[in-house]
Scaffold this motif. Structure first.
Motif, PDB file in Angstrom:
ATOM      1  N   SER A 123      35.010  26.720  -2.278  1.00 21.77           N
ATOM      2  CA  SER A 123      36.342  26.161  -2.024  1.00 21.77           C
ATOM      3  C   SER A 123      36.339  24.644  -2.143  1.00 21.77           C
ATOM      4  N   HIS A 124      35.141  24.042  -2.202  1.00 22.45           N
ATOM      5  CA  HIS A 124      35.077  22.597  -2.414  1.00 22.45           C
ATOM      6  C   HIS A 124      35.406  22.221  -3.842  1.00 22.45           C
ATOM      7  N   ARG A 125      35.217  23.192  -4.756  1.00 25.16           N
ATOM      8  CA  ARG A 125      35.449  22.849  -6.155  1.00 25.16           C
ATOM      9  C   ARG A 125      36.868  23.123  -6.562  1.00 25.16           C
ATOM     10  N   ARG A 165      36.007   8.482  -1.715  1.00 19.65           N
ATOM     11  CA  ARG A 165      37.266   7.795  -2.037  1.00 19.65           C
ATOM     12  C   ARG A 165      38.386   8.151  -1.061  1.00 19.65           C
ATOM     13  N   PHE A 166      38.425   9.411  -0.615  1.00 16.40           N
ATOM     14  CA  PHE A 166      39.583   9.754   0.228  1.00 16.40           C
ATOM     15  C   PHE A 166      39.470   9.136   1.613  1.00 16.40           C
ATOM     16  N   ASN A 217      35.914  18.316   6.880  1.00 15.14           N
ATOM     17  CA  ASN A 217      35.097  18.451   5.682  1.00 15.14           C
ATOM     18  C   ASN A 217      33.628  18.739   5.968  1.00 15.14           C
ATOM     19  N   ARG A 237      40.719  13.861  11.187  1.00 21.31           N
ATOM     20  CA  ARG A 237      41.524  14.417  10.107  1.00 21.31           C
ATOM     21  C   ARG A 237      40.751  14.480   8.784  1.00 21.31           C
ATOM     22  N   HIS A 238      39.825  13.540   8.617  1.00 20.70           N
ATOM     23  CA  HIS A 238      39.183  13.461   7.298  1.00 20.70           C
ATOM     24  C   HIS A 238      37.705  13.817   7.323  1.00 20.70           C
ATOM     25  N   THR A 293      32.159  28.142   1.337  1.00 24.16           N
ATOM     26  CA  THR A 293      32.593  26.746   1.508  1.00 24.16           C
ATOM     27  C   THR A 293      32.242  25.945   0.276  1.00 24.16           C
ATOM     28  N   SER A 319      39.993  10.939  -4.541  1.00 21.14           N
ATOM     29  CA  SER A 319      40.724  10.117  -3.586  1.00 21.14           C
ATOM     30  C   SER A 319      41.631  10.949  -2.680  1.00 21.14           C
ATOM     31  N   ASN A 336      41.872  14.106   0.100  1.00 20.14           N
ATOM     32  CA  ASN A 336      41.113  14.971   0.999  1.00 20.14           C
ATOM     33  C   ASN A 336      41.294  16.436   0.580  1.00 20.14           C
TER      34      ASN A 336
END
Lengths: 273, 280, 269
Positions: free
Chosen positions: C267-269, C160-161, C183, C178-179, C264, B99, B101
């Motif tokens: 860094s996602h984990r 979810r975010f 990503n 922003r989101h 990348t 949840s 970012n």
């Protein structure tokens, strides 16, 4: 429960080689299981409870090493020094294993019937297909499945989580192992399904005078289904004993804290204070 | 007038598998939540409880029925007006990490509601409020510079809570906020939520599958089963004398952590998982 | 910079490209790449002519280096155009409306064309204008960006975010910038590195076919074309050296893509 020892583990430790060096997730584990009893291993995530079980069963990955003074499966073998081949013949025949995710234990491309037959073949029981089918039908009935014929001809993805776990339990007990290991067998299942599965599996142990090691983070599961409890914290056993004693009158600070964390029915305002 | 009023809410989803029947997630749900109270919705997987939580916040649109917040029919609001309304109603999710970012710092995450709802606020004031809120949820100030991935599960959930409370909502949906946390962390988060409710006089819709948790946090409980509320009662009453057979089944499935208390599980006639290979 | 330390291939690749570009822009070449010396044609590689000379007597080494200027600039220009338009259109194709569905249908129809032939036709019909080479590269690569963006953004929209951002009242614009975009940046960078490699090949192919960069301006594709006839008579160096350079450039950008992808993902984990 009798005094007859089924499993005697002394000074078990697991080391794992990682890119950042060697870690010791589990150290100095002593564990005794008697005939007819259910021993619960409890602890929070990362405490080493699953690693302990996988270490005993030698199911850990290639980068890990298991050492122990003894892992005596009484009357059968010392698992601490058993070869890979011996371990394979023991798992399934003398020791059954039920993992958390039933869908990970079932082969998605084989029918359920075929998977029962594979167990017979792997252990060279000599059972023919027809015979294996008969055994499978009675096993599935035994785990409370009402339409076993339909389940047998089907595949894992057609089952709900609860049904799949019943099938896994039936598979794990097909050859009548005297000792069962269950690693979080009901985590992720609904409460009503959990109660049914635990009633089932503990019933199997009781009626056949078998033994079980039940790993869980759920204190309710320990309190309601186990006779003895082992509390793990940071890779070590901090307390063990009769369930009544451990859960009602805990001695170690960590056990006290854990049991104190169970939500109490004292009304919400009391939670804050 | 109640703070939240849901009237005959219906929501049906097309099944993801073609040819299967559509999923009737909500089949005519009505409920109300008063200022400052906690209504728990308990149910098992497929009961529609999470759908209900999202419908109340209008994160999804209802097929039929209405949701009123503080007297305003949310279904009648324009997207713009609805967004403005969201300062007053918030949500905390089950999955703390998912949840948040992953590319934003904790400070960036927590400040976002302020940037949205009070765009005139000065950067300095935003920073002050973020630090105060982090402190309020039990996080150190230097957490603001961290990324969510560097925090533990419990800390991540505190960040989620900080983000939810910074706009001072009057109502929060808590969607299984402690289900993925370890027992000791769970107790801390529940205590924090109770404190915050006291301090800010918020109303909670607490969605859960766990009877123990629900018993300790709620004023009233609504029991959901297959898209319907089968029973609503004050917490102590529901536990003392459950009316509906399904509620009785749920209570009997509870596993007390005290070995001296025993429950015998009693199955429920409508319980699909007992008798046939369930299709879902 | 941590990326570079852990990925030797990418480090070597990037150094190679940078060196090649700098040399083509600033370094004094041993010979004039366009000058021809009648007497010195078809000389094998030697101390005087490292890569030998071609049929017209021009120094192959000087021409190979000089060609980097035009070939790499065209590739970069085409990639930037693909990137900008691809990301914008990809975002437009990943909303939940009817319009986005139509955009995707159109994309399917468009990609059914053999795009290289379309590019060839465009450049030829424009009368061999270089900017048309850039347009052609964009035509080939924009659909790839769009598909990538669409699949990434559609799955992010379910996350979810993003739901949390909607719940706090963020506007669609804010959610996008922003989101969503931050990503997808990692996979877009990977795609960009692959696009440059692809563009280098497309430009070489076009020049090989005689469109785009035309003689006497040196280009790798053109040099391969010119030297192809000499292969059978044993003068291998004329076509082989420019071919090798194209190969090395493509390898270099693929290595870079791998390295970006690795970091990348981590860094996602």
């Amino acid at each position: 429960m009798s005094d007859e020892l089924v499993l005697d583990v002394r000074n078990l430790a697991v080391t794992i080689d990682t890119p950042d060096g060697v870690v010791n997730p589990v150290r100095g584990i002593d564990l005794q299981v008697h005939r007819g009893e259910i021993v619960g291993i409890m602890g929070e995530s990362g405490c080493g409870k699953s690693t302990t079980v996988k270490g005993i069963l030698r199911l850990l990955g290639p980068n890990s090493h298991v050492t122990a003074d003894t892992i005596n499966l009484v009357g059968k073998a010392d698992l601490a020094h058993a070869s890979k081949k011996v371990m394979e013949s023991i798992r399934g025949r003398h020791i059954g294993f039920v993992a958390q995710n039933p869908f990970g234990s079932l082969n998605p491309i084989y029918s359920i019937e075929r998977q029962f037959y594979e167990v017979q073949k792997a252990h060279k029981t000599g059972a023919k297909k027809a015979e294996s089918r008969e055994i499978a039908l009675s096993m599935l009935k035994g785990v409370g499945i009402v339409a076993p014929e339909r389940v047998l001809s089907g595949y894992a993805h057609q089952l709900s989580g609860g049904m799949a776990q019943r099938v896994v339990i039936a598979l794990a007990t097909t050859l009548g192992p005297e000792l069962l290991f269950a690693d979080e067998p009901t985590t992720g299942l609904d409460a009503t399904v959990q109660a049914q599965i635990l009633d089932l599996i503990s019933g199997l142990v009781r009626t056949e005078n078998r033994s079980m090691v039940l790993v869980t983070h759920d204190l309710g599961v320990i309190a309601q289904y186990c006779q003895r409890a082992v509390v793990m914290y940071q890779g070590e056993i901090v307390e063990s004993g009769d369930v009544m004693q451990v859960m009602v009158n805990p001695q170690h600070e960590y056990t006290k804290k854990l049991i104190g964390s169970v939500p109490k029915a004292e009304g919400r305002l009391n939670v804050a204070r | 007038m109640s703070l939240v009023e849901v009237d005959s809410a219906v929501k049906t989803f097309a099944s993801r598998v073609r040819g299967r029947d559509p999923v009737r997630a909500l089949r005519g749900i009505s409920l109300h939540i008063e200022e400052g109270e906690t209504l728990a919705v308990i149910g098992e997987s497929g009961s529609g409880k999470s759908t209900l939580g999202r419908a109340v916040l209008r994160l999804l649109d209802l097929d039929e029925g209405s949701v009123r917040f503080d007297g305003t029919d949310l279904g009648g609001l324009s997207p713009h007006a609805m967004r403005a309304m969201r300062a007053d109603m918030q949500i905390v999710f089950q999955e703390p990490y998912e949840s948040l970012n992953p590319r934003l710092t904790v400070g960036g995450i927590v400040s976002e509601p302020l940037e949205i709802h009070q765009p005139r606020l000065k950067t300095k004031e935003i920073r002050r409020q973020v630090l105060a809120t982090l402190d309020r949820v039990g996080l150190p100030g230097d957490a603001a510079r961290r990324l969510p991935g560097e925090l533990s599960g419990g800390q991540q959930q505190r960040v989620g809570i900080a983000r939810a409370i910074i706009s001072r909502p009057r109502f929060m949906v808590l969607d299984e906020p402690t289900s993925s946390l370890d027992l000791s962390i769970r107790a801390q988060i529940l205590a924090l939520l109770a404190e915050l409710q006291e301090d800010y006089k918020m109303a909670y819709l607490f969605v859960s599958h766990d009877m123990h948790t629900v018993e300790s946090v709620s004023d009233r409980i609504a029991v959901m089963y297959l898209g319907e509320i089968v029973e609503t009662a004050p917490t102590s009453q529901l536990f003392a004398s459950p009316d509906h057979p399904y509620t009785q089944t749920l209570l009997s499935a509870r596993l007390s952590a005290d070995p001296r208390e025993r429950h015998a599980y009693q199955s429920y006639a409508g319980d699909l998982s007992v008798t046939s290979p369930a299709s879902a | 910079m941590k990326v570079m330390r852990q990925h030797t291939g990418a480090t070597v690749g990037v150094s190679f490209i940078v060196l090649l570009l700098l040399a083509s822009l600033f370094a004094p070449l041993p010979y004039d790449p366009k000058a021809t010396e009648g007497g010195a044609s078809l000389q094998a590689p030697s101390g005087a002519h490292w890569f030998g000379t071609d049929g017209a007597g021009a120094d192959v080494f000087s021409r190979v280096i000089d060609a980097a200027r035009i070939d790499l600039s065209l590739a970069l220009a085409g990639t930037v155009l693909s990137l900008v338009l691809g990301v914008v259109l990809g975002l437009a194709a990943s909303t939940k409306g009817k319009g986005s569905e139509r955009l995707v249908r159109g994309l399917d129809a468009f990609q059914a064309f053999p795009l290289l032939i379309l590019a060839l036709a465009l450049v030829t019909l424009s009368g061999n204008k270089l900017y048309m080479v850039v347009v052609a590269i964009a035509l080939i690569n924009i659909p790839r960006y769009m598909r990538l963006l669409r699949s990434e953004v559609l799955s992010l929209r379910e996350s979810r975010f993003v739901e949390a951002a909607m719940a706090m009242g963020a506007s669609p614009r804010r959610i996008t910038f922003r989101h969503l975009l931050p990503n997808v940046w990692g996979v877009v960078l990977v795609q960009t590195s692959l696009t440059i490699a692809n563009a280098i090949v497309v430009i070489a192919a076009l020049s090989f076919l005689g469109v785009g960069v035309s003689a006497p301006t040196p280009s790798w594709g053109g040099m391969i074309r010119a030297g192809a006839g000499n292969m059978s008579s044993g003068e291998w160096w004329i076509a082989s050296f420019p071919g090798l350079i194209v190969l090395l450039c493509v390898l270099a950008f693929n290595q870079l893509a791998d390295a970006i992808g690795d970091t990348t993902a981590r860094s996602h984990r």
